[in-house]
Design a protein around this motif. Sequence first.
Motif, PDB file in Angstrom:
ATOM      1  N   ALA A  60       0.808  -1.215   0.000  1.00  0.00           N
ATOM      2  CA  ALA A  60       0.000   0.000   0.000  1.00  0.00           C
ATOM      3  C   ALA A  60       0.845   1.270   0.000  1.00  0.00           C
ATOM      4  CB  ALA A  60      -0.934   0.018   1.198  1.00  0.00           C
ATOM      5  N   GLU A  61       2.134   1.142   0.266  1.00  0.00           N
ATOM      6  CA  GLU A  61       3.002   2.314   0.271  1.00  0.00           C
ATOM      7  C   GLU A  61       4.144   2.119  -0.720  1.00  0.00           C
ATOM      8  OE1 GLU A  61       4.349   3.430   4.117  1.00  0.00           O
ATOM      9  OE2 GLU A  61       2.341   3.526   4.952  1.00  0.00           O
ATOM     10  N   ALA A  62       4.534   3.202  -1.362  1.00  0.00           N
ATOM     11  CA  ALA A  62       5.641   3.166  -2.311  1.00  0.00           C
ATOM     12  C   ALA A  62       6.465   4.436  -2.141  1.00  0.00           C
ATOM     13  CB  ALA A  62       5.119   3.057  -3.735  1.00  0.00           C
ATOM     14  N   GLN A  63       7.757   4.320  -2.446  1.00  0.00           N
ATOM     15  CA  GLN A  63       8.650   5.461  -2.340  1.00  0.00           C
ATOM     16  C   GLN A  63       9.597   5.449  -3.535  1.00  0.00           C
ATOM     17  OE1 GLN A  63      10.453   6.012   1.481  1.00  0.00           O
ATOM     18  NE2 GLN A  63      12.217   7.048   0.613  1.00  0.00           N
ATOM     19  N   MET A  64       9.869   6.638  -4.056  1.00  0.00           N
ATOM     20  CA  MET A  64      10.734   6.756  -5.218  1.00  0.00           C
ATOM     21  C   MET A  64      11.600   7.998  -5.054  1.00  0.00           C
ATOM     22  SD  MET A  64       9.607   6.947  -9.186  1.00  0.00           S
ATOM     23  CE  MET A  64       9.308   8.684  -9.286  1.00  0.00           C
ATOM     24  N   SER A  65      12.792   7.957  -5.550  1.00  0.00           N
ATOM     25  CA  SER A  65      13.703   9.088  -5.438  1.00  0.00           C
ATOM     26  C   SER A  65      14.005   9.631  -6.831  1.00  0.00           C
ATOM     27  CB  SER A  65      14.958   8.612  -4.718  1.00  0.00           C
ATOM     28  OG  SER A  65      16.076   9.207  -5.198  1.00  0.00           O
ATOM     29  N   VAL A  66      14.008  10.964  -6.954  1.00  0.00           N
ATOM     30  CA  VAL A  66      14.301  11.637  -8.214  1.00  0.00           C
ATOM     31  C   VAL A  66      15.453  12.614  -7.957  1.00  0.00           C
ATOM     32  CG1 VAL A  66      13.402  13.154 -10.017  1.00  0.00           C
ATOM     33  CG2 VAL A  66      11.898  11.494  -8.935  1.00  0.00           C
ATOM     34  N   SER A  67      16.523  12.493  -8.729  1.00  0.00           N
ATOM     35  CA  SER A  67      17.678  13.384  -8.581  1.00  0.00           C
ATOM     36  C   SER A  67      17.633  14.455  -9.667  1.00  0.00           C
ATOM     37  CB  SER A  67      18.982  12.601  -8.708  1.00  0.00           C
ATOM     38  OG  SER A  67      19.094  11.682  -7.649  1.00  0.00           O
ATOM     39  N   LEU A  68      17.851  15.695  -9.243  1.00  0.00           N
ATOM     40  CA  LEU A  68      17.863  16.823 -10.167  1.00  0.00           C
ATOM     41  C   LEU A  68      19.217  17.512 -10.086  1.00  0.00           C
ATOM     42  CD1 LEU A  68      14.422  18.387  -9.308  1.00  0.00           C
ATOM     43  CD2 LEU A  68      14.965  17.006 -11.282  1.00  0.00           C
ATOM     44  N   HIS A  69      19.775  17.821 -11.238  1.00  0.00           N
ATOM     45  CA  HIS A  69      21.030  18.555 -11.308  1.00  0.00           C
ATOM     46  C   HIS A  69      20.729  19.871 -12.008  1.00  0.00           C
ATOM     47  CE1 HIS A  69      22.993  14.870 -10.088  1.00  0.00           C
ATOM     48  NE2 HIS A  69      22.303  14.242 -11.034  1.00  0.00           N
ATOM     49  N   LEU A  70      20.768  20.938 -11.218  1.00  0.00           N
ATOM     50  CA  LEU A  70      20.387  22.246 -11.737  1.00  0.00           C
ATOM     51  C   LEU A  70      21.617  22.988 -12.233  1.00  0.00           C
ATOM     52  CD1 LEU A  70      17.960  23.233  -8.868  1.00  0.00           C
ATOM     53  CD2 LEU A  70      17.386  22.219 -11.049  1.00  0.00           C
ATOM     54  N   ASP A  71      21.476  23.672 -13.350  1.00  0.00           N
ATOM     55  CA  ASP A  71      22.556  24.468 -13.920  1.00  0.00           C
ATOM     56  C   ASP A  71      22.343  25.915 -13.507  1.00  0.00           C
ATOM     57  OD1 ASP A  71      24.625  25.473 -15.341  1.00  0.00           O
ATOM     58  OD2 ASP A  71      23.766  25.070 -17.322  1.00  0.00           O
ATOM     59  N   PRO A  72      23.203  26.457 -12.634  1.00  0.00           N
ATOM     60  CA  PRO A  72      22.967  27.838 -12.171  1.00  0.00           C
ATOM     61  C   PRO A  72      23.131  28.874 -13.272  1.00  0.00           C
ATOM     62  CG  PRO A  72      25.036  26.976 -11.293  1.00  0.00           C
ATOM     63  CD  PRO A  72      24.363  25.847 -12.017  1.00  0.00           C
ATOM     64  N   GLY A  73      23.836  28.552 -14.355  1.00  0.00           N
ATOM     65  CA  GLY A  73      24.006  29.503 -15.452  1.00  0.00           C
ATOM     66  C   GLY A  73      22.736  29.714 -16.244  1.00  0.00           C
ATOM     67  N   VAL A  74      21.800  28.770 -16.152  1.00  0.00           N
ATOM     68  CA  VAL A  74      20.560  28.862 -16.913  1.00  0.00           C
ATOM     69  C   VAL A  74      19.580  29.805 -16.220  1.00  0.00           C
ATOM     70  CG1 VAL A  74      18.587  27.540 -17.732  1.00  0.00           C
ATOM     71  CG2 VAL A  74      20.871  26.575 -17.869  1.00  0.00           C
TER      72      VAL A  74
END
Length: 133
Positions: A60-74
């Motif tokens: 009944a429970e699920a967990q997922m991880s999402v990694s984000l790499h942000l470009d500060p120059g944008v």
Amino acid sequence: RCRPFRCPLPSLERSELRARGRLWNGTFLEEFLDVENLELIVRAAVSVASSRGNVVIRDAEAQMSVSLHLDPGVAVAGVPWWVLPLAVLLGLLLLALLVLALWKLGFFRRARVRAAPPAVPRFQAVRIPWEQR
């Protein structure tokens, strides 16, 4: 920031539930401008509020991880303060030039009254005494 939401399920005939989400660039550029790497943890839980007591949900429970790499120059910085007053002044100048051009073309002049048509001839009324009527 966590955003819980609920959605009613009309039937539980399928054995698999799917949820889709969308990450907006603007959210991360506004809220996490000074962060280069970000990890989101998405958690989902399914519960059933039913009058039937024989409903069993496995996993009944699920967990997922999402990694984000942000470009500060944008990331785009905000508008400089001097742009707003300059835009207002240029807008007022453009409005003044438009009004001046319309005034020179005669747009704001009143319609001139034409010469009065020739007067309708008047007839002198003749008074008839009461006795002669």
